[in-house]
Structure formats: structure tokens, C-alpha cells
Design a protein around this motif. Structure first.
Motif, PDB file in Angstrom:
ATOM      1  N   ALA A 198       0.832  -1.211   0.000  1.00 33.72           N
ATOM      2  CA  ALA A 198       0.000   0.000   0.000  1.00 33.72           C
ATOM      3  C   ALA A 198       0.860   1.252   0.000  1.00 33.72           C
ATOM      4  CB  ALA A 198      -0.940  -0.007   1.203  1.00 33.72           C
ATOM      5  N   PHE A 199       1.953   1.229   0.743  1.00 34.14           N
ATOM      6  CA  PHE A 199       2.852   2.385   0.785  1.00 34.14           C
ATOM      7  C   PHE A 199       3.575   2.594  -0.541  1.00 34.14           C
ATOM      8  CE2 PHE A 199       2.127   2.805   5.247  1.00 34.14           C
ATOM      9  CZ  PHE A 199       2.527   4.099   5.564  1.00 34.14           C
ATOM     10  N   ALA A 200       3.634   1.557  -1.372  1.00 34.74           N
ATOM     11  CA  ALA A 200       4.288   1.681  -2.678  1.00 34.74           C
ATOM     12  C   ALA A 200       3.359   2.247  -3.746  1.00 34.74           C
ATOM     13  CB  ALA A 200       4.813   0.315  -3.120  1.00 34.74           C
ATOM     14  N   VAL A 201       2.060   2.342  -3.447  1.00 31.15           N
ATOM     15  CA  VAL A 201       1.085   2.832  -4.423  1.00 31.15           C
ATOM     16  C   VAL A 201       1.172   4.356  -4.534  1.00 31.15           C
ATOM     17  CG1 VAL A 201      -1.383   3.056  -4.943  1.00 31.15           C
ATOM     18  CG2 VAL A 201      -0.479   0.894  -4.039  1.00 31.15           C
ATOM     19  N   GLU A 202       1.191   4.849  -5.752  1.00 32.48           N
ATOM     20  CA  GLU A 202       1.160   6.287  -6.000  1.00 32.48           C
ATOM     21  C   GLU A 202      -0.027   6.638  -6.888  1.00 32.48           C
ATOM     22  OE1 GLU A 202       4.682   8.075  -7.510  1.00 32.48           O
ATOM     23  OE2 GLU A 202       5.807   7.782  -5.646  1.00 32.48           O
ATOM     24  N   VAL A 203      -0.584   7.813  -6.651  1.00 30.34           N
ATOM     25  CA  VAL A 203      -1.682   8.320  -7.473  1.00 30.34           C
ATOM     26  C   VAL A 203      -1.311   9.744  -7.892  1.00 30.34           C
ATOM     27  CG1 VAL A 203      -4.134   8.863  -7.592  1.00 30.34           C
ATOM     28  CG2 VAL A 203      -3.350   6.947  -6.172  1.00 30.34           C
ATOM     29  N   GLY A 204      -1.082   9.930  -9.174  1.00 34.13           N
ATOM     30  CA  GLY A 204      -0.710  11.257  -9.646  1.00 34.13           C
ATOM     31  C   GLY A 204       0.561  11.772  -9.020  1.00 34.13           C
ATOM     32  N   GLY A 205       1.520  10.867  -8.795  1.00 28.30           N
ATOM     33  CA  GLY A 205       2.815  11.260  -8.262  1.00 28.30           C
ATOM     34  C   GLY A 205       2.881  11.426  -6.757  1.00 28.30           C
ATOM     35  N   ILE A 206       1.785  11.138  -6.053  1.00 29.06           N
ATOM     36  CA  ILE A 206       1.756  11.261  -4.599  1.00 29.06           C
ATOM     37  C   ILE A 206       1.377   9.908  -4.004  1.00 29.06           C
ATOM     38  CG2 ILE A 206       0.723  12.441  -2.615  1.00 29.06           C
ATOM     39  CD1 ILE A 206       0.134  14.802  -4.411  1.00 29.06           C
ATOM     40  N   GLY A 207       2.073   9.511  -2.923  1.00 32.53           N
ATOM     41  CA  GLY A 207       1.837   8.221  -2.310  1.00 32.53           C
ATOM     42  C   GLY A 207       0.447   8.096  -1.710  1.00 32.53           C
ATOM     43  N   LEU A 208      -0.103   6.877  -1.781  1.00 31.61           N
ATOM     44  CA  LEU A 208      -1.413   6.618  -1.193  1.00 31.61           C
ATOM     45  C   LEU A 208      -1.436   6.975   0.285  1.00 31.61           C
ATOM     46  CD1 LEU A 208      -4.275   5.415  -1.183  1.00 31.61           C
ATOM     47  CD2 LEU A 208      -3.234   3.137  -1.051  1.00 31.61           C
ATOM     48  N   ASP A 209      -0.344   6.684   0.996  1.00 29.39           N
ATOM     49  CA  ASP A 209      -0.284   6.998   2.432  1.00 29.39           C
ATOM     50  C   ASP A 209      -0.400   8.489   2.686  1.00 29.39           C
ATOM     51  OD1 ASP A 209       2.406   7.003   1.194  1.00 29.39           O
ATOM     52  OD2 ASP A 209       3.093   7.616   3.174  1.00 29.39           O
ATOM     53  N   GLU A 210       0.073   9.322   1.748  1.00 31.12           N
ATOM     54  CA  GLU A 210      -0.010  10.769   1.899  1.00 31.12           C
ATOM     55  C   GLU A 210      -1.383  11.305   1.509  1.00 31.12           C
ATOM     56  OE1 GLU A 210       3.283  13.104   0.382  1.00 31.12           O
ATOM     57  OE2 GLU A 210       4.492  11.297   0.224  1.00 31.12           O
ATOM     58  N   LEU A 211      -2.133  10.533   0.757  1.00 29.90           N
ATOM     59  CA  LEU A 211      -3.431  10.985   0.261  1.00 29.90           C
ATOM     60  C   LEU A 211      -4.597  10.561   1.149  1.00 29.90           C
ATOM     61  CD1 LEU A 211      -2.905  10.206  -3.533  1.00 29.90           C
ATOM     62  CD2 LEU A 211      -3.010  12.482  -2.488  1.00 29.90           C
ATOM     63  N   ALA A 212      -4.418   9.497   1.940  1.00 37.51           N
ATOM     64  CA  ALA A 212      -5.536   8.925   2.694  1.00 37.51           C
ATOM     65  C   ALA A 212      -6.188   9.947   3.622  1.00 37.51           C
ATOM     66  CB  ALA A 212      -5.060   7.711   3.485  1.00 37.51           C
ATOM     67  N   GLY A 213      -5.383  10.653   4.387  1.00 38.53           N
ATOM     68  CA  GLY A 213      -5.936  11.619   5.335  1.00 38.53           C
ATOM     69  C   GLY A 213      -6.680  12.744   4.648  1.00 38.53           C
ATOM     70  N   GLY A 214      -6.111  13.269   3.564  1.00 37.82           N
ATOM     71  CA  GLY A 214      -6.759  14.356   2.830  1.00 37.82           C
ATOM     72  C   GLY A 214      -8.063  13.922   2.192  1.00 37.82           C
ATOM     73  N   CYS A 215      -8.128  12.657   1.759  1.00 38.13           N
ATOM     74  CA  CYS A 215      -9.389  12.122   1.234  1.00 38.13           C
ATOM     75  C   CYS A 215     -10.467  12.186   2.312  1.00 38.13           C
ATOM     76  CB  CYS A 215      -9.181  10.689   0.763  1.00 38.13           C
ATOM     77  SG  CYS A 215     -10.657   9.883   0.120  1.00 38.13           S
ATOM     78  N   GLY A 216     -10.097  11.841   3.548  1.00 36.84           N
ATOM     79  CA  GLY A 216     -11.047  11.893   4.660  1.00 36.84           C
ATOM     80  C   GLY A 216     -11.483  13.303   4.999  1.00 36.84           C
TER      81      GLY A 216
END
Length: 379
Positions: A138-156
Motif C-alpha cells: 500500500a505504501f508503494a502505491v502512487e496516485v498522480g505522483g503522490i503516495g497513497l499513504d499521503e493521500l488517505a488523510g486528505g481524502c477523509g
């Protein structure tokens, strides 16, 4: 000896383990870390679902009084983790928070002799090896150049905003947003809100506020920020204005998202706010007296213990196996969970005639005894 101070506060243990990030900032205090640890207990309880594999832990928080930009900061971080190694090994799962990235925490943890910053939870897993692989994937996943781990909180955070708008009958398209802080949480929140059609009209970082009434180019700003969330002003367009650092407070916006430091909104500067909602992406950004004054002016504060709780929950949903290492699955789960939680809190606030924060606290008070009875705790 560095002369630096570091703190760890364990507010509660559930099944013998607690959860909460580690922050680094100049001026960090024990009182601050204590409040953050208490907030982590509440975030864990708010995401309690007896049907889920993830069972909430207790709340904790770590803090280091040091500027993360100081050349000595990394060495201080390693010494902190080395000194607290017995707690990280058995009682405290931690990760990135203000001033630190997960990569930096992981590197320092390894140098301090730790297997992982979350190794205390490993004995609670059904299949540790599979769970660790799932989290690493999961930590290796990127979306639009940003890691999934960095995006999860902002999605919430973004889903919390959208839920509030939907309840009020306010269309997403064109709703104006100002964001203070453009690091992990602020940047991700801005991305998701812009994708939903909202107009991000102001973004503040340590160099000041950049603003455009017609809406900033969020993706361009994300591509131009450094590791601390500071935007390279060379990326600004001719119509983007550079304003003072506190200009985000008075921006002509419908939604204000403090996503940086604690104690950002006080009884004095709250008077500059004209937004209808203040959505706490940061931890403890609005002081209690300021929140009372905002409420008296008809401005709703959506509290941090609800709004920014998806970061922590995503880790555990992934590690315990409620979701896999897939961005769309993660975002869908976060959106469902956060919308349901915000709806519960706002429903409770309406029923009780209280502010959303008080309603969230009452939900926590309802759930903690059930968690303690089922799993035990050490409060």
C-alpha cells in the motif's frame, strides 16, 4: 546531549497497545502532546466497528521540541526513538505527523534498532507476514505522483467537507476553500476538493499565502512544493497573488481548512474569519474560546478528532485486512466511513443542541466502555 526535549504520552492502552503519530516542531510542549494523545484515543474509538477486522487501539502521541529544518534534527529523531525503543517495541505504534515524513520516521526507526515504527501491533495480527506485505504494498502505491499513504488523510478531510456541504444543500461546484498548510494533509485535501469541483482560492505555507479568487492551479502547486509543503513561487501564474501569512484567515471562502500547526485560530484572529465552516485538518488548530466565538457568529467547526482521523484508520484498515493495497478501494472505504461518521456526529449535534465537537465527545463516551468490556484497556 542535545538540550532538546522529547515527549511521549500514552493516554490509554487497548489490548496493551496504543496508536499515535510523532511530531517535530520548535516549541512543542508536554501539554500539547497530552492533548494530542487524548485526541488519538477519541479517533480510535470513533472508528470502532464491531464487524471490522480492525479493532481500535488506545491513544498516544510523541513530540520533539526541535525545528525539523535544523541540520541536527535527524540525529535528534534517532536518539529520541532509541531512547523510547522499549515503548515502540511493546506499547506504542507511531508514524509521521507534523514536521516528519513516514520515510524519515522509518529510516530513523531502523537506525535506532527497531523492526518497524508499528511493531507493537504485530502480536495482534492473525498473519503478521501477510499484513506487513499488504501495508508495504500500500505504501508503494502512487496516485498522480503522490503516495497513497499521503493521500488517505486528505481524502477523509475532503469527504468531511463534502458531507457538510451536502447536508446544507450547498453545491460543490464553485464553493470556495482556503487551506492553511500545504504539506501532506493540506495538499491532499486541496487535491480532492479541487477534483470535486470546489475552488481552492488560497493556500498558506511558511512563506505566506498565495491566492486567486478564480481558483489556484492545485496540481501545479503540488508539483512545486518541497518536502515541508513550501511552494516554489516561480510556479505561480500571473493572476496569483502573494499575500501575508495570515491572509488565509480572512480569505473570501466558504470553507476554511487549517491543516498545519496547532493553536492557529485564537480568540483574537478568529474575528477575521468569514467562512461558514472551519474544518480541522490539523490537530487542535482552533482554541476553545475561539470556537465559542465562531459558533456565536454562526460558523461551524468540524473537529479534528473526526475530520483528520482517516490517516490513522487507513493504516489499520490496511494492516488488519479490511482493505487491500489498492488506491480506489482505499478511497472508497475512506469516503464511506468518513461520510457515515460525519453524519453521525452532525446528527448527534442536532439532537443534543450542541457543537459537533461535543457531539463527537459524547459518541466516544458511548463507545469506550464497550471497547473496554470487549478487549480490556488500561486507562
Amino acid at each position: 546531549m542535545t538540550g532538546r526535549q522529547g515527549f511521549l504520552v500514552i493516554d490509554r492502552l487497548v489490548r496493551g497497545v496504543s496508536s499515535g503519530g510523532l511530531r517535530m516542531r520548535a516549541g512543542c510542549t508536554l501539554d500539547e502532546v497530552t492533548g494530542l494523545a487524548r485526541g488519538m484515543t477519541m479517533k480510535e474509538a470513533l472508528h470502532y466497528d464491531p464487524r471490522a477486522r480492525y479493532v481500535p487501539l488506545g491513544g498516544a502521541k510523541g513530540g520533539i521540541d526541535c525545528d525539523p529544518r535544523d541540520p541536527a534534527a535527524y540525529g535528534v529523531l534517532v536518539r529520541y526513538l532509541r531512547a523510547l525503543r522499549p515503548y515502540v517495541e511493546r506499547f506504542w505504534t507511531t508514524g509521521e505527523d507534523l514536521g516528519l515524513t513516514q520515510d524519515l520516521v522509518d529510516r530513523a526507526a531502523a537506525e535506532a534498532g527497531l523492526v518497524s515504527s508499528v511493531q507493537a501491533v504485530f502480536p495482534l495480527l492473525d498473519d503478521e507476514a501477510a499484513a506487513r506485505r499488504r501495508l508495504a504494498d500500500a505504501f508503494a502505491v502512487e496516485v498522480g505522483g503522490i503516495g497513497l499513504d499521503e493521500l488517505a488523510g486528505g481524502c477523509g478531510v475532503a469527504e468531511s467537507v463534502l458531507t457538510a456541504l451536502d447536508r446544507a444543500g450547498v453545491p460543490h461546484a464553485g464553493t470556495r476553500v482556503a487551506v492553511q498548510g500545504f504539506g501532506t494533509m493540506g495538499g491532499a485535501t486541496a487535491r480532492f476538493l479541487a477534483a470535486a469541483g470546489l475552488r481552492v482560492v488560497a493556500v498558506a505555507d511558511v512563506r505566506g499565502t498565495v491566492a486567486c479568487p478564480e481558483g489556484l492551479d492545485v496540481e501545479a502547486l503540488l508539483a512545486a512544493r518541497d518536502a515541508y509543503g513550501t511552494v516554489d513561487r516561480a510556479a505561480l501564474r500571473p493572476g496569483d497573488a502573494e499575500l501575508p501569512g495570515d491572509a488565509w484567515l480572512s480569505a473570501e471562502a466558504d470553507v476554511l481548512v487549517p491543516a498545519a500547526v496547532s493553536y492557529a485560530v485564537d480568540a483574537r484572529n478568529q474575528a477575521a474569519i468569514t467562512a461558514r465552516w472551519v474544518v480541522e485538518a490539523a490537530n487542535m488548530p482552533v482554541l476553545a474560546e475561539a470556537e465559542e466565538l465562531l459558533a456565536a457568529r454562526g460558523i461551524t467547526v468540524l473537529p479534528d478528532v473526526v475530520v483528520n482521523s482517516a490517516t490513522n484508520a487507513w493504516w489499520w484498515w490496511t494492516l488488519f485486512g479490511d482493505i487491500g493495497a489498492d488506491a480506489e478501494e482505499a478511497f472508497a472505504h475512506i469516503r464511506r466511513a468518513m461520510r457515515a461518521l460525519v453524519e453521525q456526529v452532525l446528527d448527534r449535534a442536532d439532537e443534543d443542541g450542541t457543537a459537533p465537537r461535543a457531539a463527537a465527545h459524547r459518541l466516544v463516551a458511548d463507545r469506550l466502555p464497550e471497547i473496554a468490556e470487549r478487549f480490556g484497556c488500561y486507562a
